[in-house]
Design a protein around this motif. Structure first.
Motif, mmCIF file in Angstrom:
data_model
loop_
_atom_site.group_PDB
_atom_site.id
_atom_site.type_symbol
_atom_site.label_atom_id
_atom_site.label_comp_id
_atom_site.label_asym_id
_atom_site.label_seq_id
_atom_site.Cartn_x
_atom_site.Cartn_y
_atom_site.Cartn_z
ATOM 1 N N UNK A 9 30.664 -16.458 -52.372
ATOM 2 C CA UNK A 9 30.816 -17.043 -51.049
ATOM 3 C C UNK A 9 29.987 -18.316 -50.920
ATOM 4 N N UNK A 10 30.509 -19.256 -50.178
ATOM 5 C CA UNK A 10 29.759 -20.446 -49.829
ATOM 6 C C UNK A 10 28.842 -20.135 -48.643
ATOM 7 N N UNK A 11 27.715 -20.830 -48.502
ATOM 8 C CA UNK A 11 26.854 -20.609 -47.337
ATOM 9 C C UNK A 11 27.602 -20.729 -46.010
ATOM 10 N N UNK A 12 28.611 -21.580 -45.977
ATOM 11 C CA UNK A 12 29.391 -21.742 -44.743
ATOM 12 C C UNK A 12 30.209 -20.486 -44.422
ATOM 13 N N UNK A 13 30.344 -19.571 -45.374
ATOM 14 C CA UNK A 13 31.101 -18.339 -45.175
ATOM 15 C C UNK A 13 30.195 -17.146 -44.850
ATOM 16 N N UNK A 14 28.875 -17.375 -44.784
ATOM 17 C CA UNK A 14 27.949 -16.272 -44.541
ATOM 18 C C UNK A 14 28.156 -15.647 -43.169
ATOM 19 N N UNK A 15 28.578 -16.435 -42.188
ATOM 20 C CA UNK A 15 28.836 -15.886 -40.865
ATOM 21 C C UNK A 15 29.946 -14.845 -40.930
ATOM 22 N N UNK A 16 30.978 -15.140 -41.703
ATOM 23 C CA UNK A 16 32.087 -14.197 -41.877
ATOM 24 C C UNK A 16 31.595 -12.943 -42.599
ATOM 25 N N UNK A 17 30.727 -13.135 -43.582
ATOM 26 C CA UNK A 17 30.147 -12.000 -44.308
ATOM 27 C C UNK A 17 29.345 -11.107 -43.355
ATOM 28 N N UNK A 18 28.529 -11.711 -42.505
ATOM 29 C CA UNK A 18 27.707 -10.939 -41.582
ATOM 30 C C UNK A 18 28.550 -10.145 -40.593
ATOM 31 N N UNK A 19 29.691 -10.678 -40.218
ATOM 32 C CA UNK A 19 30.605 -9.928 -39.355
ATOM 33 C C UNK A 19 31.155 -8.711 -40.074
ATOM 34 N N UNK A 20 31.448 -8.854 -41.368
ATOM 35 C CA UNK A 20 31.905 -7.717 -42.162
ATOM 36 C C UNK A 20 30.798 -6.664 -42.248
ATOM 37 N N UNK A 21 29.562 -7.107 -42.490
ATOM 38 C CA UNK A 21 28.426 -6.185 -42.556
ATOM 39 C C UNK A 21 28.292 -5.403 -41.256
ATOM 40 N N UNK A 22 28.454 -6.091 -40.143
ATOM 41 C CA UNK A 22 28.323 -5.453 -38.831
ATOM 42 C C UNK A 22 29.368 -4.375 -38.618
ATOM 43 N N UNK A 23 30.583 -4.600 -39.106
ATOM 44 C CA UNK A 23 31.682 -3.668 -38.867
ATOM 45 C C UNK A 23 31.775 -2.569 -39.927
ATOM 46 N N UNK A 24 31.331 -2.837 -41.151
ATOM 47 C CA UNK A 24 31.475 -1.879 -42.237
ATOM 48 C C UNK A 24 30.536 -0.696 -42.061
ATOM 49 N N UNK A 25 31.033 0.497 -42.334
ATOM 50 C CA UNK A 25 30.226 1.701 -42.167
ATOM 51 C C UNK A 25 28.981 1.649 -43.035
#
Length: 335
Positions: A9-25
């Motif tokens: 992932x690019x640093x610009x995609x970290x926000x999208x990653x953090x959203x996945x972390x928030x939703x993933x069990x």
């Protein structure tokens, strides 16, 4: 279902990653880019986040710390100091069928595993979060596995009913000494207690003060935890726990205790009052990360916790295995 693409992932995609972390069990604070960046800056750890995409949608991934050992070995691990687990996670399945859920899990993990195996790592070590149970895409393909443990305290239960006689006596001692507890957000208090405990054993703290200061700043900025301290009647802090909020739980992440006051039950008082505080705020359980060190286990068993397993998997090249064997042999011969 669609082929899975895996890439860094690019640093610009970290926000999208953090959203996945928030939703993933299986997602935890330790997966977030905020936490990874603290580890990178304070501990000089290089990290990468590998994302798994299906038709352009981020559906899984894994953060890894990367280390180059003297230009000879390339090592990747999902953990580091003060980060006990992280590892792979994925988007929750929309299906209620166990077979469909397993299929989706295996598709993502197999794609991730195959990608990691192509990156030229001599050693890959992944530690999964508690609750992530299906590691078969790795074990079925030659990876070694091991089990670790943590403890959960069920906040729906009555704390008094689960106390051992030893913990009751410690709470009585704390009450007679006039000890009290409160929430604090002072990193200097925590690090002073930690340093004092290590100095009495002629050791240095395992991590620099700047690391904890960054964690305190993150807690304050994101409202994701708090520090609980035990104090004497003279307002001297004698024990502290740093707690991080998780999904339905609080993680008792780290603690510091002035050993001169240990006989007064300051640590038992912290756990007991934390239990009551978190229960009043509708958390479901406390994750007490103290199940792999015998001395901690003896203490926490006095609160009747539930033992919870979590897993890790490892793949090593022949070169790494030989180097590890030689290191152990040479290290052993020096003693």
């Amino acid at each position: 279902m669609g082929e899975i693409e895996v890439r860094e992932l690019l640093p610009s995609e970290y926000k999208e990653w953090n959203l996945l972390v928030e939703k993933a069990q299986a997602g935890t604070l330790f997966h977030t880019s905020d936490w990874l960046e603290i580890c990178r800056d304070a501990l000089s750890k290089d990290f990468k986040i590998y994302g798994c995409f299906r038709k352009g949608e981020l559906v899984g991934g894994c953060p890894l710390f990367i280390k180059d050992i003297k230009g000879m070995l390339k090592v990747a691990t999902s953990t580091c100091n003060m980060t006990s687990y992280s590892g792979p996670l994925m988007k929750e399945s929309a299906s209620s069928k166990a077979s469909k859920q397993a299929q989706e899990t295996h598709e993502i993990l197999n794609s991730l595993r195959e990608f990691l195996c192509r990156q030229g790592f001599d050693s890959i070590h992944l530690t999964f979060s508690p609750g992530f149970e299906d590691i078969r895409p790795f074990t079925w393909n030659g990876w070694n596995s091991a089990v670790r443990y943590t403890h959960y305290l069920n906040l729906k239960e009555n704390a008094d009913n689960n106390l051992s006689m030893e913990r009751r006596l410690e709470l009585k001692s704390a009450d007679e000494a006039g000890l009290k507890t409160r929430i604090s957000n002072d990193p200097e208090t925590y690090y002073r207690l930690l340093s004092s405990a290590y100095e009495k054993r002629n050791l240095k703290p395992p991590l620099p003060g700047g690391f904890y200061e960054r964690v305190f700043n993150l807690i304050k900025a994101k409202d994701i935890g708090y520090m609980f301290v035990s104090e004497t009647p003279e307002d001297e802090a004698v024990a502290a726990h740093l707690n991080l909020y998780g999904k339905k739980c609080a993680v008792i992440w780290t603690s510091a205790l002035n050993p001169d006051f240990g006989h007064l039950g300051s640590n038992a008082l912290l756990y007991y009052n934390e239990f009551l505080d978190l229960k009043s705020r509708n958390f479901e359980y406390m994750n007490v990360m103290a199940a792999n060190v015998p001395t901690f286990v003896d203490f926490i068993m006095g609160f009747s916790p539930k033992l919870i397993p979590y897993y890790n998997v490892t793949l090593e090249s022949k070169k790494y295995s030989i180097a590890k064997t030689l290191y152990k042999t040479l290290h052993k011969e020096t003693y």
